[in-house]
Structure formats: structure tokens, C-alpha cells
Design an enzyme around this catalytic site. Structure first.
Site, PDB file in Angstrom:
ATOM      1  N   SER A 194       5.461 -17.047  -6.534  1.00  8.62           N
ATOM      2  CA  SER A 194       5.741 -17.346  -8.114  1.00  8.62           C
ATOM      3  C   SER A 194       7.477 -17.271  -7.910  1.00  8.62           C
ATOM      4  O   SER A 194       8.035 -16.510  -6.826  1.00  8.62           O
ATOM      5  CB  SER A 194       5.249 -16.348  -8.869  1.00  8.62           C
TER       6      SER A 194
ATOM      7  N   GLN B 122       9.853 -15.300  -9.117  1.00  9.06           N
ATOM      8  CA  GLN B 122       9.939 -13.795  -9.697  1.00  9.06           C
ATOM      9  C   GLN B 122      11.197 -13.210  -9.354  1.00  9.06           C
ATOM     10  O   GLN B 122      12.146 -13.415  -8.628  1.00  9.06           O
ATOM     11  CB  GLN B 122       8.670 -13.205  -8.705  1.00  9.06           C
TER      12      GLN B 122
ATOM     13  N   HIS C 237      12.387  -8.272  -8.879  1.00  8.88           N
ATOM     14  CA  HIS C 237      11.843  -6.993  -8.727  1.00  8.88           C
ATOM     15  C   HIS C 237      12.797  -6.193  -9.578  1.00  8.88           C
ATOM     16  O   HIS C 237      14.025  -6.339  -9.370  1.00  8.88           O
ATOM     17  CB  HIS C 237      11.433  -6.444  -7.367  1.00  8.88           C
TER      18      HIS C 237
ATOM     19  N   LYS D  79      11.600  -2.122  -5.847  1.00 14.28           N
ATOM     20  CA  LYS D  79      11.171  -3.196  -4.651  1.00 14.28           C
ATOM     21  C   LYS D  79      11.897  -4.030  -4.027  1.00 14.28           C
ATOM     22  O   LYS D  79      11.860  -5.146  -3.993  1.00 14.28           O
ATOM     23  CB  LYS D  79       9.748  -3.848  -5.201  1.00 14.28           C
TER      24      LYS D  79
ATOM     25  N   GLU E  36      13.318  -6.137  -1.137  1.00 13.86           N
ATOM     26  CA  GLU E  36      12.786  -6.331   0.109  1.00 13.86           C
ATOM     27  C   GLU E  36      13.731  -7.111   1.015  1.00 13.86           C
ATOM     28  O   GLU E  36      14.670  -7.838   0.347  1.00 13.86           O
ATOM     29  CB  GLU E  36      11.369  -7.097  -0.272  1.00 13.86           C
TER      30      GLU E  36
ATOM     31  N   HIS F 177      13.907 -15.183  -6.970  1.00 15.20           N
ATOM     32  CA  HIS F 177      13.594 -15.889  -5.607  1.00 15.20           C
ATOM     33  C   HIS F 177      12.046 -16.473  -5.564  1.00 15.20           C
ATOM     34  O   HIS F 177      11.175 -16.005  -6.603  1.00 15.20           O
ATOM     35  CB  HIS F 177      13.702 -14.793  -4.359  1.00 15.20           C
TER      36      HIS F 177
ATOM     37  N   ARG G 203       7.047 -11.842 -12.849  1.00 12.34           N
ATOM     38  CA  ARG G 203       6.837 -13.211 -12.839  1.00 12.34           C
ATOM     39  C   ARG G 203       7.294 -14.262 -13.903  1.00 12.34           C
ATOM     40  O   ARG G 203       7.177 -13.840 -15.167  1.00 12.34           O
ATOM     41  CB  ARG G 203       5.513 -13.804 -12.368  1.00 12.34           C
TER      42      ARG G 203
END
Length: 427
Positions: free
Chosen positions: A109, A111, A113, A136, A138, A278, A297
Site C-alpha cells: 500500500s 503508506q 508511519h 515506526k 524503518e 512510500h 494507508r
């Protein structure tokens, strides 16, 4: 497992999300089956993610002589000093990172964070959707050529798409398009971000019927360009075809004209900070993140779409594609035939070391760190020893070890080389 052992094998959770690669084409399946000889790969089943850590949605378990000895999370609670002094204090006795292998077939998706403060707010207001209060951030490190959308394109690129692609201009709204094209001719960064937000929000809130109608026109435009011998690359037809096959008529397909599309070579990395849009598109990667599963999302997904939250939270700064990559630093290593690099994102929750043992080298030492770490062998085989172990541990591709802080592990290599990824706290 002896009570004094501070290094041990862990078995990790496989997530069979629909977007994963199927059967033995998946790096996740290959590594999981190599580590656990009882696991039989189902060629018709997707193997999307391998989770290494303590997250409740996929907790790792401690194994000794082929037997489960309990959950890693419970062992850490009982042996909290294993985290290292700084990590224990800063993260309140928790392992701060979640380490993963991803095998992406269909696109994930669109999305982002939320940051820590926003995560706490979302969790408090909607705990059924946002199930923990942690942020989150990453990082993804490519294992194979890895394609992703990440971050907004420079505004001039988006303006060029809006000028040349009428269906794109229609779905964002003509007034929004004019605002962005005008802003792109200035050096006013706040104006750039405002115009990008208006356009992206206009797209994401567009009526479904209009989106589907304009996608049909877009594919007709691709055919027209081909027929007339025009350069069709401006339309990014390969990505259009892929996304429309996976998510027919989805509004997220138009995001290819907003977001950078990057292909990482094996060993290259991207860092995805809070509020950074992303979508992973294809390939295999290592991924490390703060221990959370919070995702907002808004496209290319059958899951819940929180369009308003996503559009309000995003960082709309346009960036050159080269600025999306995270560069590693080389670790001083006196061991002959061993190269170690360190990916250090600008957060405390995690970092990743990549250790490559060259062919012909028969021993490697994993140096002690003031942080607990999780190690996965990507390729190669041998044995691992540590002063607290009652007997050596056999390791091969897929073997995953938990190493307590301040412990040294010696690897005796039985193969022609070895590739190792090691996650740790970033303090």
C-alpha cells in the site's frame, strides 16, 4: 537451554500476506525452510515476511536441540541486563527493534508511519486500528534488485507530469494543478509543500468513478503514444500496467507521478522516517524498524484506508531520488577477509551491520556490542561458539541468533564465504 547461555538460536514467524512471493521463489520461504528442516514450502502459498524480534503479532521463540524453550520476549523480561545498560534504561527494558526479511511480489500500500507523539494520539483514539503507541521509522536493505516508491518527487517533475498528462491533471483537479505548476516556478519551499499537499489530497479524495474514467483515458494515451511513435516513457507504462493488474482502477496508481520510483541494487538501502510516503513494489530486502506495526494507508490496498490522516500527516517536501538512499559507513575491522559496514539511521531504535566473509576465510568474530543484537545468516554455513554455550551452534542460511550485549561470538566457516545481517539498537 542452560540458564547461563547468553547466545542462542531463535525461530521466527512467517507472515503469509497476499502480496508476498509464492513458494520457493520467496527469499522468506527459502530462509525459513533452510533454518527449519520440518518446514515444507507450499508453492501455491505467499511467503511475505519473516519477523525476528518480540512483537506480539509474530514473536520469535528460543530453540535448543530442535525444541522450543519459550518466547524470546519472556526470556528478555527475565534477563533484562541482556539488552545492554543504555538500551535497558532508554527503552524501559524492551528490545527496541523488529528485524524482518521481505519478499515482495505485488505492490504494498501507499503508506506512511506516524511519529511518536502522533502514534500515541492515534492509539488512544482508535486502538482497534492503531494497536500500539510507538512510532515506526524503518530501513530497507536490498537483497535483490528492489523497487519502491518513496518520498515526493521534486515539484518541477510533478509539474511536468501535470502539464503533459491530461488524465493526471483531471484527477488532482484543475485548480490544484494550476497552483502546483505556478509554485514550481518559484523557490518558495513552503509554497511548494502547500501546493503538493493540495494536489495529492485532491487525488486521494477524488470520486471513484472519475478515477476509473481517467485511468481508462490514461491507458488510451499510452496506446496513442505507441501508435504515433512518441516517447511513451513520460507515462511510466510498465508501472501503470503492473499496478493496474494488481489493483484495477485504484486511485493509488496515479501516485507514480507524485512519488519517486527507485530501484536499489543489492546492498543499497533507504531510510523511511516518520510521515514519509512510500510503497514497496517488488524484490527481496532486509528491513529493520522500531518495534511497532502502525501503518496509515490510502491506496493500493484492500485494507482500511485512512485518507484524511495520511494526507494531513505527510511530509510534502520534494527530494531528488539520490537523496532517498541511506549511505553506510565502513566498520574498522582487523580481521582479514572480512568486510563490515554499518547502516546508522538518525534514530536510536535500530541500526544494522552487514558482515561479508570472503571465500577462503575460515573464521570470523562477531564483536561484542553494548546492545542486544539479532543475527541472520543469509548465505553460508558453519558453527558458532560463545563462552556461555554448552556446545557449538550449527549455522546455515536462515539461521537466526539472539546475542546478548557484550558477548563475543566466533564463527567457523565451512562454506565459501558467508553473508550476515546484524540488527542492534542505534544508541
Amino acid at each position: 537451554m542452560g540458564d547461563t547461555e547468553r547466545v542462542f538460536e531463535i525461530r521466527c514467524s512467517v507472515q503469509n500476506y497476499a502480496w508476498g512471493k509464492h513458494g520457493s521463489s520467496s527469499a522468506v520461504a527459502q530462509l525459513a525452510a533452510s533454518a527449519d528442516k520440518n518446514l515444507k514450502i507450499d508453492e501455491n502459498k505467499p511467503y511475505a515476511e519473516l519477523w525476528m524480534g518480540t512483537h506480539s503479532n509474530g514473536p520469535s521463540e528460543i530453540y535448543k536441540d530442535g525444541q522450543c524453550k519459550g518466547k524470546l520476549k519472556d526470556w528478555i523480561k527475565q534477563n533484562v541486563d541482556c539488552l545492554g545498560s543504555q538500551v535497558r534504561e532508554y527503552f524501559n527494558g524492551r528490545l527496541p527493534f523488529l528485524f524482518k526479511v521481505l519478499s515482495v511480489n505485488n505492490s504494498l500500500s501507499i503508506q506512511a508511519h506516524p511519529n511518536k507523539v502522533h502514534s500515541e494520539k492515534l492509539h488512544k483514539e482508535r486502538p482497534d486500528i492503531y494497536k500500539d503507541p510507538n512510532h515506526k521509522p524503518e530501513m530497507a536493505i536490498a537483497l535483490t534488485p528492489f523497487k519502491a516508491m518513496c518520498g515526493f518527487r521534486p515539484i518541477q517533475e510533478v509539474a511536468d507530469f501535470l502539464t503533459k498528462i491530461e488524465p493526471f491533471r483531471t484527477v488532482v483537479g484543475s485548480k490544484n494543478a494550476i497552483k502546483l505548476i505556478t509554485a514550481s516556478k518559484t523557490n518558495d519551499m513552503p509554497l511548494h509543500r502547500e501546493a503538493m499537499k493540495y494536489c495529492f489530497t485532491g487525488l486521494m479524495q477524488q470520486e471513484t468513478d472519475i478515477v476509473k474514467r481517467e485511468l481508462k483515458k490514461l491507458f488510451m494515451l499510452v496506446e496513442q503514444f505507441n501508435t504515433e511513435g512518441k516517447d511513451v516513457s513520460i507515462l511510466i507504462p510498465d508501472m501503470l500496467q503492473k499496478l493496474n493488474k494488481e489493483f484495477p482502477g485504484d486511485v493509488g496508481i496515479f501516485a507514480i507521478y507524485f512519488l519517486n520510483i527507485i530501484t536499489l541494487k543489492p546492498g543499497e538501502a533507504i531510510f523511511l522516517e516518520a510521515d514519509y510516503p512510500h510503497a514497496y513494489l517488488s524484490g527481496d530486502c532486509m528491513e529493520c524498524m522500531a518495534c511497532s506495526d502502525n501503518v496509515v494507508r490510502a491506496g493500493l490496498t484492500p485494507k482500511f484506508r485512512d485518507v484524511h490522516t495520511l494526507c494531513e500527516m505527510l511530509d510534502y517536501t520534494g527530494r531528488q531520488i539520490s537523496r532517498t538512499k541511506l549511505k553506510p559507513s565502513k566498520v574498522d575491522n582487523s580481521q582479514s577477509g572480512i568486510e563490515e559496514i554499518h547502516f546508522t539511521p538518525p534514530i536510536y531504535d535500530f541500526a544494522v551491520n552487514v558482515i561479508e566473509v570472503s571465500s577462503g576465510c575460515t573464521k570470523a568474530t562477531l564483536r561484542p556490542l553494548d546492545s542486544a543484537s539479532i543475527v541472520i545468516v543469509q548465505s553460508g554455513e558453519g558453527i558458532a561458539t560463545n563462552s556461555t554455550l554448552s556446545s557449538p551452534l550449527g549455522v546455515r542460511a536462515g539461521s537466526t541468533l539472539f546475542i546478548s550485549a557484550n558477548e563475543t561470538v566466533n564463527l567457523y566457516i565451512h562454506s565459501q564465504g558467508m553473508l550476515i545481517f546484524r540488527a542492534l539498537a542505534g544508541l
